[in-house]
Design a protein around this motif. Structure first.
Motif, PDB file in Angstrom:
ATOM      1  N   PRO A   1       0.811  -1.230   0.000  1.00 60.02           N
ATOM      2  CA  PRO A   1       0.000   0.000   0.000  1.00 60.02           C
ATOM      3  C   PRO A   1       0.838   1.272   0.000  1.00 60.02           C
ATOM      4  O   PRO A   1       0.459   2.279  -0.618  1.00 60.02           O
ATOM      5  CB  PRO A   1      -0.831  -0.112   1.282  1.00 60.02           C
ATOM      6  N   ALA A   2       1.996   1.228   0.668  1.00 62.34           N
ATOM      7  CA  ALA A   2       2.867   2.411   0.681  1.00 62.34           C
ATOM      8  C   ALA A   2       3.324   2.739  -0.738  1.00 62.34           C
ATOM      9  O   ALA A   2       3.280   3.888  -1.187  1.00 62.34           O
ATOM     10  CB  ALA A   2       4.072   2.164   1.578  1.00 62.34           C
ATOM     11  N   ARG A   3       3.737   1.702  -1.448  1.00 66.50           N
ATOM     12  CA  ARG A   3       4.190   1.897  -2.835  1.00 66.50           C
ATOM     13  C   ARG A   3       3.051   2.473  -3.687  1.00 66.50           C
ATOM     14  O   ARG A   3       3.227   3.404  -4.462  1.00 66.50           O
ATOM     15  CB  ARG A   3       4.650   0.554  -3.417  1.00 66.50           C
ATOM     16  N   SER A   4       1.867   1.929  -3.524  1.00 66.56           N
ATOM     17  CA  SER A   4       0.716   2.352  -4.312  1.00 66.56           C
ATOM     18  C   SER A   4       0.330   3.800  -4.004  1.00 66.56           C
ATOM     19  O   SER A   4       0.056   4.593  -4.922  1.00 66.56           O
ATOM     20  CB  SER A   4      -0.459   1.415  -4.025  1.00 66.56           C
ATOM     21  N   LEU A   5       0.296   4.130  -2.728  1.00 66.43           N
ATOM     22  CA  LEU A   5      -0.122   5.486  -2.340  1.00 66.43           C
ATOM     23  C   LEU A   5       0.850   6.553  -2.884  1.00 66.43           C
ATOM     24  O   LEU A   5       0.433   7.617  -3.336  1.00 66.43           O
ATOM     25  CB  LEU A   5      -0.226   5.595  -0.812  1.00 66.43           C
ATOM     26  N   VAL A   6       2.132   6.235  -2.847  1.00 60.24           N
ATOM     27  CA  VAL A   6       3.124   7.195  -3.373  1.00 60.24           C
ATOM     28  C   VAL A   6       2.996   7.282  -4.894  1.00 60.24           C
ATOM     29  O   VAL A   6       3.007   8.371  -5.467  1.00 60.24           O
ATOM     30  CB  VAL A   6       4.556   6.784  -2.962  1.00 60.24           C
ATOM     31  N   ARG A   7       2.847   6.123  -5.511  1.00 57.08           N
ATOM     32  CA  ARG A   7       2.737   6.105  -6.974  1.00 57.08           C
ATOM     33  C   ARG A   7       1.521   6.910  -7.452  1.00 57.08           C
ATOM     34  O   ARG A   7       1.554   7.570  -8.478  1.00 57.08           O
ATOM     35  CB  ARG A   7       2.631   4.658  -7.458  1.00 57.08           C
ATOM     36  N   ASN A   8       0.439   6.850  -6.692  1.00 57.56           N
ATOM     37  CA  ASN A   8      -0.784   7.569  -7.075  1.00 57.56           C
ATOM     38  C   ASN A   8      -0.804   9.018  -6.610  1.00 57.56           C
ATOM     39  O   ASN A   8      -1.813   9.706  -6.763  1.00 57.56           O
ATOM     40  CB  ASN A   8      -2.012   6.846  -6.518  1.00 57.56           C
TER      41      ASN A   8
END
Lengths: 312, 431
Positions: free
Chosen positions: B87-94
């Motif tokens: 989720p950390a990766r996803s939140l930063v990517r978005n």
């Protein structure tokens, strides 16, 4: 000589807009530059006022060529462009003050000049109104007024009545006739023969970039076969060789029958009409109506080029 | 000024102000936009630090990593939240969160050994949003501070630290004659101190005892980039400068379009038939355009000063110099547009795009120092960058007159360049 145009030539790419144009305008003279659309009139005018550089030839004003954009001899000319070269967003007075200032007028001299030209074109009461609110005819008159502020010796008008109603056209012609009477020379570019006929002492006919005739109206009519025309309506179209006999009558240049109307061109109206009517009567024909038309430049142009002046 | 030139200039000004749409576009719209942009980019600024949102992921799950996590959560510059890797990766990517910190497995063991120069250093991963480079740098600095503090404390006081020292000592002993005697002496001393600490009664934990170990020899401090004491970044000043620049350029396009329209309407033929030089005609355009541009900037800063208390903390003369030079540059830009454009419509389309690019590169929307280094170098070729730098320097940065000289000269240089190009490319005979 006020204006001398000598062998002007101008080429745009493969198109020769002006091939060889020469003519002169004397002081106080009114000259018409007549030709169909695309004949090279506007290009010629552009070269005279210095908007376009000629490939060859020369324009002399008062015997001297114009040497630079700032040459004050340019002020000898008042230029009325074909377009309505006015600022719609500004009042008539503001427009005139600007154009007067371009010729060095300022202060009282400028105000007096503005008042003078507004009075001439009968727009003094609209001086404070924005030009955008003017009718087409009023704009045309103001367009001319803007060229008169600096008292030019030659007024150069490039199709100044395009898109104007007959009433406004008459008003413009009244203004121009006043100017002509006051000694201003006119160079009037048009493809309306009736305008040239009304206003000009001499006509320069241009076609396809070349001057094809340059003479007074009378001279043109005489030299280029312009004739008086008769339209004779007959009671009945009669057969026979009477038409051949009519064509042989002295003074008859052309005769043809269309339906029951006999169209005849004669050289001299007063001398030739009795002869024509006698011939018709001798062949047992009855005339029900007779009408005559003056010779015009349309016929001169047709005679010179084989085309109508108003061909596209 | 000659009467003819004066008449031409007066005519241009009269035409400009007679066009209500143009006046609204040039004066009211930039004021509204500048107010909005200033508000959303920090307004007048304050002592309160904007906290950076950050996600923390602990894959090590040790006492040391927990300590680092705790310290990060308590940092006043961060708004930290615990997360998992995906989720950390996803939140930063978005673009939902600017930065995420991932502490890897084996971090405690590796970092303690690396602290004394032995073994591989653990790699702490930062997920960053590329558009938030400044925040990422800030988080990296804070992270270094907390990691150093936690690792040094553990190395000198904790159970993990004792084990590490003992292990390192064994390594040195094994090395025998080739081992470093000085290192062996230091490690032995630390080991003795650790055992002594372990046998003594412990005082109640407090802030001083918690610190212990090696301390970082410096502190990180955030400083507002203002030359005058007490001055801070003024979002309104930057925003009003930026919007002013943008709309002066738009006004210059209007002037170019007006010139092309004059030609299209045949007015150019009448003007050129008069005994006037070509340079006079173009100069009148340049002057009237510059006056309009300067008036727009004056109106904007006047409004900003009254309503948002924008202050010229630097030199007022310097600000006037930069604004005048920019207005002249914009005017010559308009002339160039007119000389290249065949029709008013074509000229408007192309030049609006050029203006938007220039404005963006110039930092009129956001300060240029937020751009990546490579883009910052590129912006030196944009006159808007020099104008923005000059205006920023004279307003919220509070720099002296000397800081306005280079931007002014650069803008005048651009004016000469653009003006020369315009004159050389102008199609005098076109109808």
């Amino acid at each position: 000589m006020l204006l001398e145009v000598k062998n002007l030539k101008k080429q745009y790419g493969a198109v020769a807009a002006v091939k060889n144009v020469s003519f002169q305008v004397e002081r106080g003279e009114s000259v018409g530059l007549l030709g169909p659309n695309g004949a090279g009139k506007t290009t010629t005018v552009s070269m005279i006022v210095g908007l376009v550089t000629a490939d060859e030839g020369q324009v002399l004003l008062d015997g001297q060529p114009i040497t630079s954009d700032t040459d004050m001899r340019k002020a000898l000319i008042g230029f009325v462009p074909q377009d309505l070269a006015l600022y719609d967003e500004m009042s008539a007075q503001a427009n005139l003050e600007l154009f007067g200032a371009l010729y060095g007028l300022q202060g009282t001299a400028l105000k007096d000049a503005v008042q003078r030209v507004l009075t001439l074109v009968q727009l003094a009461d609209r001086r404070g109104h924005k030009v955008g609110t003017f009718s087409g005819g009023m704009k045309r008159r103001l367009n001319i007024a803007a060229a008169l502020l600096h008292n030019p010796k030659l007024l150069l008008l490039d199709e100044p009545t395009v898109g104007v109603d007959p009433q406004s056209r008459n008003a413009i012609f009244d203004n121009l006739e006043q100017l002509r009477a006051s000694g201003v020379a006119l160079l009037y570019t048009t493809h309306y023969m009736e305008e040239a006929e009304r206003l000009c002492d001499r006509i320069v006919i241009v076609d396809q970039g070349t001057v094809v005739a340059n003479d007074s109206l009378r001279g043109l009519y005489q030299r280029h076969g312009a004739s008086n025309r008769l339209a004779i309506e007959l009671a009945a179209a009669a057969p026979g060789d009477w038409l051949t006999a009519l064509r042989a009558v002295n003074g008859v240049m052309r005769a043809e029958l269309r339906g029951q109307t006999l169209n005849v061109e004669v050289r001299a109206l007063a001398d030739d009409v009795p002869e024509v009517l006698t011939c018709v009567k001798q062949h047992g024909l009855t005339v029900t109506h007779l009408a005559s038309e003056r010779p015009d430049l349309e016929h001169v142009f047709l005679s010179l080029t084989g085309r109508s002046l108003r061909d596209p | 000024m000659s009467p003819v030139l004066l008449s031409l200039v007066r005519k241009d000004l009269r035409l400009f102000f007679s066009d209500r749409r143009s006046v609204i576009l040039s004066f009211v719209v930039p004021i509204a936009l500048a107010s909005f942009m200033g508000a959303i980019t920090g307004g007048k600024g304050s002592d309160k630090v904007n906290r950076v949102s950050v996600l923390t992921v602990d894959q090590d799950q040790t006492e040391l990593s927990a300590k680092v996590m705790k310290n990060l959560a308590g940092d006043p510059g961060l708004e930290a939240a615990v997360s998992e890797l995906a989720p950390a990766r996803s939140l930063v990517r978005n673009g939902k969160v600017p930065v995420a910190i991932v502490i890897p497995k084996g971090f405690a063991e590796s970092s303690a050994r690396a602290f004394f120069g032995s073994g591989e250093r653990p790699v702490v991963t930062l997920f960053t949003d590329p558009s938030h480079a400044t925040e990422a740098s800030m988080v990296r600095g804070i992270l270094t501070q907390h990691v150093m503090q936690a690792v040094s404390t553990a190395a000198f006081n904790g159970h993990q630290g004792a084990e590490t020292i003992d292990s390192l000592l064994a390594d040195v002993e094994d090395a025998g004659a080739v081992g470093d005697p000085a290192l062996r002496d230091m490690l032995s001393g630390i080991s003795r101190w650790q055992h002594q600490q372990a046998t003594q009664p412990k005082p109640a934990p407090n802030e001083e005892t918690e610190k212990g170990g090696l301390q970082i020899p410096f502190e990180t401090r955030v400083e507002a980039l203002a030359a005058e004491q007490g001055e801070s970044y003024d979002g309104y000043a930057h925003s009003f400068g930026g919007m002013g620049i943008q709309f002066v350029l738009f006004a210059s396009i209007d002037c170019a379009v007006a010139l092309l329209t004059e030609r299209q309407r045949g007015l150019w033929r009448r003007l050129r038939a008069a005994p006037l030089s070509r340079s006079m005609l173009l100069l009148s355009r340049a002057i009237s355009g510059a006056i309009i541009g300067a008036l727009i900037l004056l109106a904007l800063f006047g409004f900003g000063a009254v309503v948002f208390h924008i202050q010229v903390s630097g030199s007022l003369l310097g600000l006037l110099m930069v604004c005048t030079a920019f207005a002249l540059m914009a005017s010559t830009f308009g002339l160039l547009v007119a000389s290249l454009g065949k029709t008013p419509q074509a000229a408007r389309g192309l030049s609006v795009f050029a203006v938007l690019v220039m404005v963006m590169l110039g930092g009129a929307w956001f300060p240029a120092f937020l751009f990546p280094t490579s883009v910052q170098k590129l912006t030196l070729f944009a006159p808007t960058r020099w104008a923005m730098d000059g205006i920023d320097a004279m307003t919220w940065r509070g720099l002296g007159l000397e800081a306005a000289v280079l931007p002014t000269l650069a803008l005048l240089g651009f004016s000469v360049l653009l003006g020369t190009l315009a004159v050389s490319r102008f199609r005098w005979e076109a109808d």
